[in-house]
Design a protein around this motif. Structure first.
Motif, PDB file in Angstrom:
ATOM      1  N   UNK A  73      20.155 -46.645 -50.260  1.00 31.67           N
ATOM      2  CA  UNK A  73      19.759 -46.285 -51.526  1.00 31.67           C
ATOM      3  C   UNK A  73      19.645 -45.153 -51.243  1.00 31.67           C
ATOM      4  N   UNK A  74      18.493 -44.719 -50.262  1.00 33.01           N
ATOM      5  CA  UNK A  74      18.217 -42.921 -50.211  1.00 33.01           C
ATOM      6  C   UNK A  74      18.994 -42.380 -49.243  1.00 33.01           C
ATOM      7  N   UNK A  75      20.233 -42.874 -48.462  1.00 38.87           N
ATOM      8  CA  UNK A  75      21.540 -41.693 -48.691  1.00 38.87           C
ATOM      9  C   UNK A  75      22.395 -41.765 -50.064  1.00 38.87           C
ATOM     10  N   UNK A  76      22.017 -42.642 -51.094  1.00 43.29           N
ATOM     11  CA  UNK A  76      23.570 -42.259 -51.568  1.00 43.29           C
ATOM     12  C   UNK A  76      22.535 -42.030 -52.314  1.00 43.29           C
ATOM     13  N   UNK A  77      21.172 -41.932 -53.562  1.00 41.98           N
ATOM     14  CA  UNK A  77      20.230 -40.735 -54.692  1.00 41.98           C
ATOM     15  C   UNK A  77      20.206 -39.331 -53.965  1.00 41.98           C
ATOM     16  N   UNK A  78      20.384 -39.583 -52.254  1.00 45.33           N
ATOM     17  CA  UNK A  78      20.242 -37.720 -51.445  1.00 45.33           C
ATOM     18  C   UNK A  78      21.702 -37.135 -51.844  1.00 45.33           C
ATOM     19  N   UNK A  79      22.614 -38.197 -51.719  1.00 47.70           N
ATOM     20  CA  UNK A  79      23.771 -37.441 -51.987  1.00 47.70           C
ATOM     21  C   UNK A  79      23.577 -36.881 -53.288  1.00 47.70           C
ATOM     22  N   UNK A  80      23.556 -37.703 -54.503  1.00 47.99           N
ATOM     23  CA  UNK A  80      23.506 -37.599 -55.884  1.00 47.99           C
ATOM     24  C   UNK A  80      22.893 -36.500 -56.534  1.00 47.99           C
ATOM     25  N   UNK A  81      21.722 -35.981 -55.517  1.00 49.99           N
ATOM     26  CA  UNK A  81      20.697 -34.931 -55.529  1.00 49.99           C
ATOM     27  C   UNK A  81      21.624 -33.743 -55.043  1.00 49.99           C
ATOM     28  N   UNK A  82      22.949 -33.579 -54.504  1.00 50.78           N
ATOM     29  CA  UNK A  82      23.241 -32.911 -53.522  1.00 50.78           C
ATOM     30  C   UNK A  82      22.628 -32.302 -52.447  1.00 50.78           C
ATOM     31  N   UNK A  83      22.051 -33.476 -51.470  1.00 52.46           N
ATOM     32  CA  UNK A  83      21.001 -32.829 -50.260  1.00 52.46           C
ATOM     33  C   UNK A  83      21.564 -33.610 -49.679  1.00 52.46           C
ATOM     34  N   UNK A  84      22.401 -33.427 -49.126  1.00 50.03           N
ATOM     35  CA  UNK A  84      23.236 -34.278 -48.215  1.00 50.03           C
ATOM     36  C   UNK A  84      22.728 -33.930 -46.402  1.00 50.03           C
ATOM     37  N   UNK A  85      21.930 -32.635 -46.417  1.00 53.64           N
ATOM     38  CA  UNK A  85      21.146 -32.483 -44.576  1.00 53.64           C
ATOM     39  C   UNK A  85      19.751 -33.415 -44.896  1.00 53.64           C
ATOM     40  N   UNK A  86      19.685 -33.599 -45.670  1.00 54.20           N
ATOM     41  CA  UNK A  86      18.331 -34.905 -46.010  1.00 54.20           C
ATOM     42  C   UNK A  86      18.780 -36.278 -45.489  1.00 54.20           C
ATOM     43  N   UNK A  87      20.206 -36.357 -46.338  1.00 53.74           N
ATOM     44  CA  UNK A  87      21.043 -37.811 -46.235  1.00 53.74           C
ATOM     45  C   UNK A  87      21.345 -38.258 -44.966  1.00 53.74           C
ATOM     46  N   UNK A  88      21.395 -37.182 -44.189  1.00 57.72           N
ATOM     47  CA  UNK A  88      21.968 -37.388 -43.315  1.00 57.72           C
ATOM     48  C   UNK A  88      20.754 -37.882 -42.069  1.00 57.72           C
ATOM     49  N   UNK A  89      19.473 -37.790 -42.083  1.00 61.30           N
ATOM     50  CA  UNK A  89      19.135 -38.327 -41.025  1.00 61.30           C
ATOM     51  C   UNK A  89      18.812 -40.008 -40.982  1.00 61.30           C
ATOM     52  N   UNK A  90      18.982 -40.075 -42.515  1.00 60.34           N
ATOM     53  CA  UNK A  90      18.582 -41.564 -42.673  1.00 60.34           C
ATOM     54  C   UNK A  90      20.250 -41.979 -42.613  1.00 60.34           C
ATOM     55  N   UNK A  91      21.191 -41.870 -42.549  1.00 64.59           N
ATOM     56  CA  UNK A  91      22.382 -42.217 -42.994  1.00 64.59           C
ATOM     57  C   UNK A  91      22.573 -42.025 -40.749  1.00 64.59           C
ATOM     58  N   UNK A  92      22.203 -41.387 -40.008  1.00 63.78           N
ATOM     59  CA  UNK A  92      22.164 -41.342 -38.650  1.00 63.78           C
ATOM     60  C   UNK A  92      21.123 -42.878 -38.544  1.00 63.78           C
ATOM     61  N   UNK A  93      19.827 -42.945 -38.894  1.00 62.22           N
ATOM     62  CA  UNK A  93      19.197 -43.889 -38.664  1.00 62.22           C
ATOM     63  C   UNK A  93      19.947 -45.627 -38.774  1.00 62.22           C
ATOM     64  N   UNK A  94      19.883 -45.326 -40.751  1.00 66.47           N
ATOM     65  CA  UNK A  94      20.693 -46.783 -40.994  1.00 66.47           C
ATOM     66  C   UNK A  94      22.293 -46.820 -40.390  1.00 66.47           C
ATOM     67  N   UNK A  95      23.076 -46.418 -40.057  1.00 61.89           N
ATOM     68  CA  UNK A  95      23.803 -46.866 -39.242  1.00 61.89           C
ATOM     69  C   UNK A  95      23.333 -47.386 -38.389  1.00 61.89           C
ATOM     70  N   UNK A  96      22.433 -47.126 -37.373  1.00 58.80           N
ATOM     71  CA  UNK A  96      22.355 -47.239 -36.069  1.00 58.80           C
ATOM     72  C   UNK A  96      21.675 -49.516 -36.131  1.00 58.80           C
ATOM     73  N   UNK A  97      20.987 -49.152 -36.786  1.00 55.09           N
ATOM     74  CA  UNK A  97      19.915 -49.661 -37.786  1.00 55.09           C
ATOM     75  C   UNK A  97      21.240 -51.394 -38.132  1.00 55.09           C
ATOM     76  N   UNK A  98      22.292 -51.222 -38.761  1.00 54.04           N
ATOM     77  CA  UNK A  98      23.029 -51.672 -39.324  1.00 54.04           C
ATOM     78  C   UNK A  98      23.733 -52.456 -37.949  1.00 54.04           C
ATOM     79  N   UNK A  99      24.056 -51.161 -37.531  1.00 57.55           N
ATOM     80  CA  UNK A  99      25.393 -51.667 -36.104  1.00 57.55           C
ATOM     81  C   UNK A  99      24.452 -53.031 -35.058  1.00 57.55           C
ATOM     82  N   UNK A 100      23.364 -52.765 -35.141  1.00 54.19           N
ATOM     83  CA  UNK A 100      22.452 -53.102 -33.931  1.00 54.19           C
ATOM     84  C   UNK A 100      22.362 -54.675 -34.536  1.00 54.19           C
ATOM     85  N   UNK A 101      22.014 -55.139 -36.209  1.00 52.85           N
ATOM     86  CA  UNK A 101      22.287 -55.679 -36.034  1.00 52.85           C
ATOM     87  C   UNK A 101      22.533 -56.464 -37.262  1.00 52.85           C
TER      88      UNK A 101
END
Length: 169
Positions: A87-115
């Motif tokens: 939700x953080x990633x996609x809301x930041x995308x909607x607000x055209x803030x992809x640079x901020x979204x990338x931080x959450x994206x990387x962390x989220x992908x790592x956690x989702x893959x590990x879990x």
């Protein structure tokens, strides 16, 4: 007519962006805090934050989603943490803030893959496609978004949107 599941009903309510979604989430937040239930607290904060953000209250919505993520991570609630990342990633995308979204994206992908939360990983992979699309890396966008093609309808739809936009370029 069948009644949708509780999770589906909550998502539907948020998507309609009704103020009732916030009221319901606030009651759930109070109950979860009283009960000391981190999973319910994270989920309710996520619902309220998403609803607030979609209604234009970006700062408060962001605060709720960040708190949802912190609560989930502290409690080891990986599914709720993944949901907060999405939700953080996609809301930041909607607000055209992809640079901020990338931080959450990387962390989220790592956690989702590990879990091994495959659906969240697929959704975040489509998010990676959005980042690649924003950077005019068409092939990388298609590759990243393609992960979501064999997923649920919302994820598949997002994947097809990214792939279609990349191919049009």
């Amino acid at each position: 007519r069948e009644m949708p599941g509780l999770g589906e009903a909550a998502i539907t309510e948020i998507k309609l962006v009704r103020p009732e979604a916030i009221v319901t989430a606030e009651r759930a937040i109070a109950l979860a805090r009283d009960a000391g239930d981190a999973a319910v607290l994270s989920h309710a904060l996520n619902n309220r934050g998403s609803a607030r953000w979609m209604m234009g209250d970006l700062d408060t919505g962001r605060h709720d989603l960040d708190e949802s993520l912190r609560v989930a991570l502290a409690a080891g609630e990986t599914e709720h943490a993944c949901r907060a990342y999405v939700n953080l990633v996609w809301e930041l995308f909607r607000d055209l803030r992809p640079a901020e979204a990338v931080v959450y994206l990387d962390e989220g992908m790592e956690l989702a893959e590990r879990a091994e939360h495959i659906a969240f990983l697929q959704y975040l992979s489509v998010g990676r496609g959005v980042v690649e699309l924003a950077g005019a890396r068409w092939s990388a966008a298609i590759e990243a978004a393609s992960v979501g093609l064999e997923s649920s309808r919302p994820i598949r739809c997002a994947a097809l949107t990214v792939i279609g936009r990349a191919k049009v370029r």
